[in-house]
Enzyme design. Structure first.
Site, PDB file in Angstrom:
ATOM      1  N   GLU A  88       0.806  -1.220   0.000  1.00 15.17           N
ATOM      2  CA  GLU A  88       0.000   0.000   0.000  1.00 15.17           C
ATOM      3  C   GLU A  88       0.843   1.276   0.000  1.00 15.17           C
ATOM      4  O   GLU A  88       0.322   2.366  -0.211  1.00 15.17           O
ATOM      5  CB  GLU A  88      -0.946  -0.002   1.208  1.00 15.17           C
ATOM      6  N   GLU A 142       7.046 -22.026   7.921  1.00 18.75           N
ATOM      7  CA  GLU A 142       7.481 -21.181   9.032  1.00 18.75           C
ATOM      8  C   GLU A 142       8.515 -21.868   9.924  1.00 18.75           C
ATOM      9  O   GLU A 142       9.176 -21.216  10.731  1.00 18.75           O
ATOM     10  CB  GLU A 142       6.286 -20.740   9.875  1.00 18.75           C
TER      11      GLU A 142
END
Length: 277
Positions: free
Chosen positions: A82, A113
């Site tokens: 953004e 992960e």
């Protein structure tokens, strides 16, 4: 190493959720969510230190990296993505990296992960260096992908920060500038996409917004460097010009058509007027 309690995995304060009325479920979630901004408030001094370091690095041409897994990784990518349309910066200034790569943005990638080597390898693909800063995001503060990536950064003289939701976590103890958001047990036990995720999103908003303000990417309270990629944003840009320059909608639209950016349009208009005077 100081004591470490994984609050994010502690049992919910609520039980028999499936027996609750819909109204009670929603009210209870809302009650829990109300505690999140208070947890963030307690961390404001830590957040300020991180923003100072981010601004310092960006002013010198460095980059801000977010690295995380699962929800934390997705939130980092969201915040990074953004920045270019909002502040008009290069897409390489703020970079989000997630365990498992782009596939993991939409789908869980098994064991991604838990990989202790891949985080650093993913950073190396961007030629990470001492001019950059890396923020590790992990609600638990224990995610191997993130913790070990930050360890390698520290070993190589790269500034690091972290955002986690447990006190004294391995991630906090690794990072140069840890941020701890102690939001407590989740409404659904261990579901850290809820309060922990909300807290992380608030802090990510703070870091990039405050940094971009410090870098001069906001004028007054307006996004004068935003990329006008749709009708709504073009209309917003025109309104900014009308308010700033006291001109008509027609003049504002013509300036935007010519200069493609609010800041450039303002500067051009004011320079022309000064030259005439």
């Amino acid at each position: 190493m100081s004591s470490f309690i994984k609050i994010t995995e502690q049992a919910s304060n609520y039980n028999d959720l499936e027996k609750m009325s819909l109204e009670t479920v929603l009210t209870s979630i809302n009650q829990e969510d109300k505690t999140v901004p208070l947890a963030v408030e307690k961390a404001l001094p830590q957040i300020e230190e991180v923003v100072k370091k981010v601004v310092e690095r960006l002013k010198k041409g460095g980059r801000l990296f977010y690295i995380g897994a699962g929800t934390s990784g997705r939130l980092g990518i969201l915040d990074a993505s953004e920045c270019p349309p909002t502040f008009g910066v290069d897409s390489n200034m703020v970079i989000g990296i997630i365990a498992g790569g782009d596939t993991a943005i939409r789908n869980a990638v098994e064991n991604a992960e838990d990989n202790t080597e891949q985080g650093w390898l993913d950073l190396l693909e961007y030629q990470i260096g001492v001019s950059d800063i890396v923020i590790g995001i992990a609600a638990s503060g224990t995610t191997p992908y993130v913790v070990n990536a930050l360890k390698k950064c520290v070993e190589n003289g790269i500034q690091t920060a972290s955002i986690s939701c447990n006190p004294n976590s391995p991630l906090s103890q690794t990072a140069n500038f840890p941020i701890e958001l102690i939001v407590g047990p989740e409404f659904i036990t261990g579901s850290s996409r809820m309060k922990a995720g909300t807290a992380q999103k608030l802090v990510l908003n703070m870091i990039t917004t405050a940094s971009m303000i410090q870098l001069g990417r906001i004028k007054g309270n307006r996004m004068v460097d935003m990329k006008m990629t749709n009708t709504k944003l073009i209309q917003r840009g025109a309104q900014m010009l009308m308010d700033e320059l006291q001109i008509s909608i027609e003049e504002a639209n013509n300036l935007l058509l010519e200069h493609k950016q609010v800041r450039k349009a303002i500067e051009h208009y004011k320079n022309n007027n000064n030259a005439k005077n």
